[in-house]
Write a protein that holds these residues in place. Structure first.
Motif: not given
Ligand code: TRP
Length: 317
Positions: A36, A44, A53, A157-159, A162, A202, A209, A212, A248, A276, A278
């Motif tokens: 971020y 994002f 999404y 955001g369902s963070s 993560n 995703y 994405t 990102f 990811m 990452e 999720s």
């Molecule tokens: N926390 C959310 C999720 O996991 C948002 C997010 C975080 C996200 N990183 C991401 C969404 C990377 C897409 C890609 O969905």
């Protein structure tokens, strides 16, 4: 009212140190909190508007539909602490139904935070805004806040997904401590569902994405003096059903070496950097996680398709 800005941001060395530490691991990994920067936050925002999404619009829909019930649980005139002040749309829906006395957005991206805090302060002139730039996953340090008012937290955001489940428990515990006994937390959690729907979210067709995920390397080049050739890495995201999580990765398309702060790091062809997770939770699974962190499950709301859940949990005691 002008907004106050409290900078508890970790120094730049943290980025370099954490990057080197993560890339020394097998499999290699990088912390998602570095996604971020300004560009990452912009990408994002764009991801959250993509048709594939579903989480953002579904969560906003729940907040809009259930605003009155949510206000009953969280109360008015509170000190509302928002973790990861991600989506301007979500917080506005919530501010409109809760009308808190003090709003405390906590975010790791200083620039993003200043933008959103100034707009919110302008549009909600009676509300005190105390913006906190910090890595809430490391420590939830807050400025002095009114002691009399009830405290509530909003973690959208369902963070929470993560974080590894054990790290999620300890983060929720920290939130509980800041809230104090009887404090309420409103938290958005993405639900388990079929693989196709999850993986599409995703792997969007506009490749936002992917951009990102790859932007992490661009940021490390700029801020840690690395020389990643971003064109030699590819985005990969898939549902790991056994672990209940989307993963990811950035996949090295060839054997290559990258130099970071004088250190050479080798990549094999096809080697991945795990960037990452999720995690997805059923309502029951998430309630158990909350209970482990000292929260009582009070209520939850979902959408008609059961894609996403919003829980109200209360600090026990
Ligand atoms: N926390 C959310 C999720 O996991 C948002 C997010 C975080 C996200 N990183 C991401 C969404 C990377 C897409 C890609 O969905």
């Amino acid at each position: 009212m002008p907004y106050a800005f409290h900078d508890y941001h970790p120094p730049a060395e943290d980025l370099l140190g954490e990057v080197l530490g993560g890339l020394a691991r097998r499999p290699k990994r990088l912390s998602p909190k570095f996604f971020y920067d300004r560009r990452g936050s912009q990408l994002f925002d764009a991801i959250t508007r993509l048709p594939e999404y579903y989480p953002t619009r579904t969560e906003i829909g729940i907040l809009q539909q259930r605003g009155e019930a949510i206000a009953v649980h969280l109360g008015h005139d509170s000190v509302l602490i928002e973790l990861g002040s991600g989506s301007p749309q979500k917080i506005r829906v919530l501010l409109d139904s809760l009308r808190p006395a003090v709003y405390v957005p906590v975010d790791i991206s200083g620039e993003h935070l200043r933008d959103s805090a100034s707009h919110i302060a302008r549009d909600y002139p009676d509300m005190q805004v105390e913006a906190v730039c910090a890595d809430y996953s490391a420590s939830l340090q807050l400025p002095d806040l009114p002691q009399q008012a009830a405290r509530a937290a909003f973690f959208p955001g369902s963070s929470i997904g993560n974080f590894e489940p054990q790290a999620a428990v300890s983060l929720l515990r920290d939130v509980g401590e800041v809230l104090g006994p009887g404090g309420a937390m409103l938290i958005g959690v993405d639900l388990k569902k079929d693989r196709q729907k999850l993986e599409a979210a995703y792997n969007d067709t506009r490749l936002l994405t992917a951009a990102f995920n790859l932007n992490l390397l661009t940021r490390i080049n700029r801020e840690a003096g690395a020389d990643f050739d971003v064109s030699r890495f590819a985005h990969r995201a898939f549902y790991n059903e056994a672990e209940g999580r989307i993963e990811m990765h950035l996949v090295s398309s060839c054997a290559q070496q990258v130099c970071i702060d004088g250190q050479h790091i080798g990549f094999g062809a096809g080697e991945t950097i795990h960037t990452e997770n999720s995690y997805k939770y059923s309502v029951e699974e998430f309630r158990e996680l909350g209970a482990e962190a000292g929260f009582e499950a009070e209520q939850f709301w979902t959408d008609p398709e059961q894609l996403f859940s919003v829980h109200c949990l209360r600090v026990a005691g």
